[in-house]
Every structure is written in structure tokens, then in C-alpha cells.
Scaffold this motif. Structure first.
Motif, short mmCIF file in Angstrom:
data_model
loop_
_atom_site.label_atom_id
_atom_site.label_comp_id
_atom_site.label_asym_id
_atom_site.label_seq_id
_atom_site.Cartn_x
_atom_site.Cartn_y
_atom_site.Cartn_z
N ARG A 197 -61.04 133.28 -16.52
CA ARG A 197 -61.54 132.99 -15.19
C ARG A 197 -61.25 131.53 -14.84
NH1 ARG A 197 -65.01 137.30 -13.50
NH2 ARG A 197 -66.00 135.94 -11.97
N GLU A 222 -63.61 131.81 -6.42
CA GLU A 222 -64.43 131.93 -7.62
C GLU A 222 -65.13 130.60 -7.88
OE1 GLU A 222 -64.14 133.09 -12.35
OE2 GLU A 222 -62.33 133.00 -11.13
N MET A 275 -65.88 137.20 -6.84
CA MET A 275 -64.81 136.59 -6.07
C MET A 275 -64.66 137.37 -4.78
SD MET A 275 -62.18 136.07 -9.22
CE MET A 275 -62.97 137.37 -10.17
N LYS A 334 -65.77 141.50 -8.86
CA LYS A 334 -66.10 140.75 -10.07
C LYS A 334 -64.93 140.62 -11.03
CE LYS A 334 -71.08 141.41 -10.03
NZ LYS A 334 -72.30 141.72 -10.82
N SER A 358 -60.47 139.65 -11.10
CA SER A 358 -59.34 139.14 -10.30
C SER A 358 -58.18 140.12 -10.26
CB SER A 358 -58.85 137.81 -10.88
OG SER A 358 -58.35 137.99 -12.19
#
Length: 703
Positions: A249, A371, A378, A401, A403
Motif C-alpha cells: 500500500r 489512499e 481508496m 479497499k 488497488s
């Protein structure tokens, strides 16, 4: 070397702070700088081997996973790391049966014979009853007697050759001697001990990342500004989420950037044709998006005949950039940022699709953005514009939640498709109107939890195909789901889902179709051909590509300069003179560093026998329409007579362009002796049907 350890502990749910940071505010990370420094010294190329132990007392099988299952998941995790990190790159180096705890020559050195690099291992449950054994102090077993709920730990030590060894220890399965409940390792979300997340988290420690939720006082000066509110992979307490914590992340990547950015090579996106499957066109036929530094592989849209091929990638500031290519790989539209500002950046991979409703071709670009360190969601965003140019229309979509997003176009319903994964790893599809309006937020493609989701390819008659990878021990395996999309009312009908059990998936998956009767696919660095029927087995081929395991390949269909439908591959390549591909500020690149052949050792044009430039075949005749003349004149500029090149730039460029086109034609259409057959790696692909004929979300269309 001092020993430092990082531990991973779950308590069932993620801890979320209440404060919300503004977009663009500094990230939260906490670091072991000495860990990164040791690896950088040991591996100056920033390519680090990762082993799995099969030594009796440390074999990974003590986790309950077989050697092959543990390896398949580890390779997938490494691929997921490599696709989002510029450096360091990891690679699976195989099994190691010498990585045992006991060494007869030195009882004080547990890692005497371990190989430099990283070794992932476990230990026998009964070893906890031998804590007085000097070779195995409890700190090497993750302090399992005092840390309730612990699952794994990581540390750096040295072997007998003073080489850096990264040790990743997973506690044994079903061991009542481990404090807290016995561990049951899984890969499908059935327990909170997820191998995929744990591998990635502990590898992060070895690379220099500490737990991101430590206080600023604990982290010192090498931390972000909000370590108490982080929700990244490196947080010490995370819930059992499959899709959220199986990829880096934002804050994890910021920490890696802080430690490793001085070791980042410069990459440009190279593209080249993929014709005559399973043959592979040499990469010397590639063209580079010169002058555009990228940090992701490219996503290419399938382009209809006569249309340029659009693509998206990320520049070195994590901004989504868009470009278009001509049939000969030359650039029509140079890379440009889609959305300026912080919302135009992403830590994931942007995706693209091309559609036509009969009134004009449009481009659809999708990504995740915004984020923040202290929230675990996101925002999906998508952008639309005419293929020929014009401004982008940006839409702020729904929260997500993970990407992972993919994009496609369904010509039967004239809708865009946005594929995502739920927090539990369930594949989903959103239906978006041709003008960008959200019609259906989430249609579940149920029956399977997935590690990866690929872009959908759709046909004129109702029907789309998407690739997935299974999330289960014994996997990840390639899976295929076929579904239809309807507009009135917006709905998705799952037609079939098939799993090819013996086809491994390592990294990002994608599909393209230059022929209505077949599909070409990618799974990480693997290419394969897939029939139009749902149960057609894939025919996998691993291409002999240098750097292929460092990045996932991009794939798209287009019409080549011979008016033939074909496929195009894309891959970030390190900028380097001598690789045969003109990149960055190079004027030429003939595949060597030898001067005197028209292209010198700095990839600058040079005068040789009346010519300049070249791709390795200096000299030769030229077509009349490309003829030029380089001349030497004697001039006196006040400092004496000297030889001066006249028309060097024009002449060299013309010669180089002609040679490149000629060389490309030779590579694309070789004689029989020039074809190369990569080794086939498929073996008895088994298929099993998961589900068919279900309406997971949305109403059934009217009869």
C-alpha cells in the motif's frame, strides 16, 4: 551484525485511527536503515534471491503446506512485490536443504551454512521443548513463548562467510506449545493465518521496513509523520483481509522509496509485436517511449483495425500517464498525465479500454486514488475522452479497499466494465455507461476467492471473458469466468467459471483478442493461447525474456504495418546503452558498446565510411526517398582548418530510421530458419467447472 527482529501479530480486525489526512500529506512509515544498507552492499544489482527451506528441522512443511504449495504462493507474492517496486527486485532461487539450525562446527551460529539472501522456513513444534538448546534460543523462534498470537518473525544475521542472511520464520501449524491458539495456515481466507500476507509482511522487514504503527519516538527521524494511524501491510496488527494486504500500500511503498530510491534504475516502457505464437519476436524489435521514465508495466487496450493503440502506465511520480502507438510502434501521442494533482496518482496499476458505440471511439482509463495512512479505503476514478484527442472527463467513483482494478468494453451493451476484488478476495464487475455514468456498482462473479483479476475481453454477441487466479492451497491456479452484461436493467449473468488446476499464475493476468476465435493471455511473464470455448485449456509458453520476471508483461491487440491483426507486448526496460533499443537521449543503439560501427559506445551517431548511425549493420544502400548525403568539408573558423560534418543529424536520423524499419521487417517476417520455438511448459492441464448460469447481482433482464 546486530540482530533486529520484526514480528507479525493479528487480533482479528484492523485498528483504524479516527483522524483523516488531507490528500498529499506525508505518509507513515518506520524503517530499519541498517537492514537495507546490508542488502545493498551484498546485492549491488538490487536483485535478491529468496529460498524455501527443506532441511528437516526448518522445512517449510512444518507450516502444514507442502513444498510445492508454499513455493507457488511465495512466487506469486514475489511477483506482486516486483510489479509495484522499482527496487529491490526479488526472485525465487529454489529450495535449500542445507538451511538447518544445527551446525557441528559452531554451536553458537545457527546460520553458519545458510546462503546469502533470504530463506523462508519453519521449525518443529517439539523444538519449543528444547529451549535450553544453545543453537535455538527462543528469539529465533519468534519469541513464541511470550507473544500471544504471533505468526512469524524476520531478522538479519550473517553466515560463516560474513554474508547477509535474511531469516523469515513461520511458526509451525497446530502446535499447542505456541502461545495463543494453534496456527492453521491458509490461502483462502478460512483462517486468519494467511500465507500470502505473511510472506509479504516478513519480506518487508528483511528489506528494511519496521511496523508502521510504531510511535514517532520509536521510529526516530526516519519515519513519516503519522505512524500511529497506518493501515498498510507493515502494520503489526491487521485483520484477515485477503485482498487489502496482499500487495504493498501507499505507506509501504513510501518506506521502500526512502530506503532504496538511490538504487532505482531508470526505466522506459518498451513495446514490440507478438506474432506467430508460440514464437517470440526478439526484443531487439522493440521501440521505447523515449524520454518518459516509468515505474509500472503498461496496460494496452485492444485497438480495432486502423486505430492507434492506446496505453497507460505510471511515471516516476506515480502519475497515471496516457500515450498512443502507431502500427510500427512509433509514438503518435507522447505520454501525458491524465489528471494533474494528487488524485491522478495511484499505488496500483492503471488500466485502459477502448470502445466504440458507432458514433466515435473513446478511451476509458481507470485507477484507484486518495489512499491515506489512517483509512483503509481508496477511491476508484475513471477518465473518458475521444481517442483522437480532447480533454479528459474525470469521474470520482466508489470506495474500494484494494488497488486492483481492470477495465474493458462490452460492445453488445455499449458499456464500460470495471473489474475489482472485494475485501474478501471475491471478483466483482461494475457496469459504467458509455458516457461515464455508474450503472451498477458491484456484480459478484462468485463461487471463487481470487488472488488476481484480469481485464475482461468482450465480443459483439453477449459474452465476456475474464481471467482470475485462485486463492487456495494448491494454487494460485488460472481460472476463467465467462459472463454476459445487460443494460436494461443493468445486470451481469455468469455463464461459466472453470479452473485450470495445473496452470500456475505468477503475477498480473491479462487478455487480448486479435482473432474472434481465440484469446491470448498473460500470467506474469507467461504467455498462453486460450480458445474461445469456456473449457478450452490454455497452452502456456514462458518467453525467453531478459528482465521478464522483474515486471509483468502488458498485452494488447492491434493491426500491424502489414495490415495483419496481431498482438503487442509491453515491458519496462532499464535504460542502458548497448541493449539494442534506442532509449532516453540515445541517438542510436546497435546492441553493442563497440565504437567504429556507426554508433559509438555512448550510443551517439558517428561517422564511419560515409555513413552515420545504424543498428549493427553499418553501410548499405538506401531507398531513393530516404537518400541523403553526409559530406566532409574543410572549413577555417579562425582557429585553423578542420573537418566538419555537414547534414549529420538529418543523414544519421534517416539512415537509422530506414535500418530500424528494415530490421523490424526481418524480425517480424523471418524465413523458416529464423523461427525459434520456446520450450512448452504445459503439462496435462486439468479443468474443473466452478459455477454456471447464476445471476449474482442485478435483476434478470426482461424476456
Amino acid at each position: 551484525m546486530g540482530v533486529q527482529r520484526g514480528t507479525l501479530k493479528y487480533v482479528g480486525v484492523a485498528v483504524i485511527a479516527s483522524a483523516v489526512l488531507a490528500p498529499g500529506q506525508a505518509a507513515a512509515y518506520c524503517l530499519y536503515p541498517d537492514y537495507a544498507t546490508a542488502l545493498q552492499s551484498e546485492f549491488p544489482s538490487s536483485r535478491i534471491p529468496v529460498y524455501l527451506s527443506t532441511a528437516p528441522d526448518t522445512t517449510i512443511e512444518h507450516t502444514g503446506a507442502s513444498q510445492s504449495d508454499a513455493a507457488r504462493i511465495l512466487i506469486e507474492v514475489i511477483a506482486r512485490h516486483n510489479e509495484t517496486v522499482v527496487a529491490p527486485k526479488l526472485y525465487f532461487a529454489g529450495f535449500d536443504d542445507s538451511a538447518g539450525y544445527t551446525d557441528p562446527m559452531d554451536d553458537d551460529n545457527l546460520f553458519y551454512s545458510w546462503k546469502k539472501g533470504v530463506t523462508v522456513h519453519s521449525y518443529e513444534c517439539g523444538l519449543l521443548e528444547e529451549v535450553e538448546k544453545p543453537q535455538v534460543p527462543m528469539k529465533y523462534l519468534c519469541d513464541a513463548d511470550v507473544n500471544t498470537g504471533i505468526k512469524a518473525c524476520a531478522l538479519q544475521v550473517e553466515n560463516n562467510s560474513s554474508e547477509t542472511v535474511g531469516s523469515v520464520t513461520l511458526v509451525p501449524a497446530d502446535c499447542e506449545l505456541v502461545a495463543g491458539a494453534p496456527r492453521v495456515w491458509s490461502f483462502d481466507g478460512s483462517t486468519t493465518s494467511d500465507l500470502g500476507h505473511t510472506y509479504l509482511h516478513e519480506l518487508g522487514h528483511i528489506l528494511g521496513l519496521r511496523h508502521t504503527n510504531r510511535t514517532t519516538a520509536e521510529c526516530g527521524t526516519v519515519s513519516g509523520n503519522n505512524p500511529d494511524g497506518n493501515t498498510g501491510v507493515m502494520r503489526s496488527t491487521n485483520g484477515a483481509s485477503l485482498s487489502r494486504f496482499r500487495h504493498w500500500r501507499r505507506d509501504d511503498l513510501d518506506g521502500i522509496d526512502h530506503l532504496w530510491d538511490s538504487y532505482y534504475p531508470s526505466y522506459e516502457l518498451a513495446s514490440w509485436p507478438d506474432e506467430g505464437f508460440p514464437d517470440l519476436i526478439p526484443m531487439s524489435a522493440a521501440s521505447s517511449l523515449t524520454g518518459a521514465s516509468v515505474i509500472r508495466s503498461g496496460s494496452l487496450a485492444d485497438a480495432p483495425p486502423g486505430a492507434p493503440q492506446p496505453l497507460v502506465t505510471l511515471d516516476d511520480r506515480r502519475r497515471v500517464v496516457f500515450a498512443t502507438l502507431a502500427d510500427d510502434d512509433s509514438v503518435i501521442e507522447a505520454p501525458a498525465v491524465v489528471e494533474p494533482g494528487p488524485l491522478g496518482k495511484t499505488v496500483g496499476n492503471p488500466e485502459i479500454a477502448l470502445g466504440d458505440d458507432g458514433e466515435g471511439e473513446r478511451v476509458f482509463v481507470a485507477w484507484t486514488a486518495n489512499e491515506q495512512p489512517d483509512v483503509d479505503v481508496m477511491q476508484t476514478r475513471w477518465a473518458l475522452r475521444e481517442l483522437g484527442g480532447g480533454p479528459w472527463t474525470i469521474t470520482a467513483g466508489f470506495d474500494l479497499k484494494t488497488s486492483r482494478v481492470v477495465a474493458g468494453f462490452d460492445p453488445a451493451s455499449n458499456n464500460w466494465l470495471l473489474g475489482t476484488l472485494s475485501e474478501a478476495g471475491e471478483p466483482r464487475v461494475s457496469v459504467i455507461g458509455y458516457g461515464g455514468e455508474l450503472l451498477l456498482e458491484s456484480a459478484e462473479l462468485g463461487g471463487l476467492t481470487s488472488y488476481e483479476i484480469g481485464n475482461p475481453v468482450c465480443r459483439e454477441s453477449p459474452g465476456c471473458t475474464m481471467l482470475l487466479s485462485t486463492s487456495e492451497l494448491g494454487g494460485p491456479s488460472l481460472a476463467r469466468v465467462d459472463f454476459a452484461v445487460f443494460s436494461d436493467p443493468p445486470s451481469v449473468f455468469v455463464q461459466s467459471m472453470v479452473v485450470f488446476d495445473e496452470q500456475d499464475v505468477y503475477g498480473r493476468t491479462s487478455l487480448a483478442s486479435a482473432d474472434p476465435g481465440s484469446l491470448h493471455g498473460l500470467a506474469g511473464w507467461q504467455r498462453f493461447e486460450l480458445g474461445a470455448a469456456a473449457n478450452d485449456s490454455p497452452n502456456p509458453v514462458i518467453p525467453p525474456l531478459f528482465s521478464a520476471q522483474n515486471w509483468p508483461l502488458g498485452l494488447g491487440a492491434y493491426t500491424d504495418d502489414q495490415a495483419m491483426r496481431s498482438h503487442r507486448l509491453a515491458l519496462p526496460l532499464e535504460v542502458a546503452c548497448g541493449n539494442g533499443i534506442v532509449q532516453a537521449a540515445e541517438a542510436c543503439d546497435d546492441g553493442n558498446l563497440q565504437p567504429g560501427d556507426g554508433c559509438d559506445d555512448t550510443c551517439a551517431l558517428e561517422f564511419v565510411g560515409g555513413e552515420t548511425g545504424g543498428t549493427g549493420d553499418a553501410g548499405g544502400d538506401f531507398d531513393d526517398d530516404e537518400a541523403c548525403q553526409c559530406a566532409l568539408e574543410r572549413r577555417d573558423d579562425g582557429r585553423g582548418l578542420g573537418l566538419v560534418f555537414v547534414g549529420m543529424g538529418v543523414c544519421g536520423a534517416a539512415i537509422y530510421r530506414r535500418r530500424r524499419r528494415r530490421r523490424r521487417r526481418e524480425l517480424l517476417h523471418p524465413g523458416p530458419a529464423a523461427s525459434a520455438q520456446p520450450d512448452q511448459v504445459g503439462h496435462g492441464i486439468g479443468a474443473r467447472e466452478v459455477s454456471a448460469g447464476r445471476w449474482p447481482v442485478g435483476l434478470r433482464p426482461s424476456e
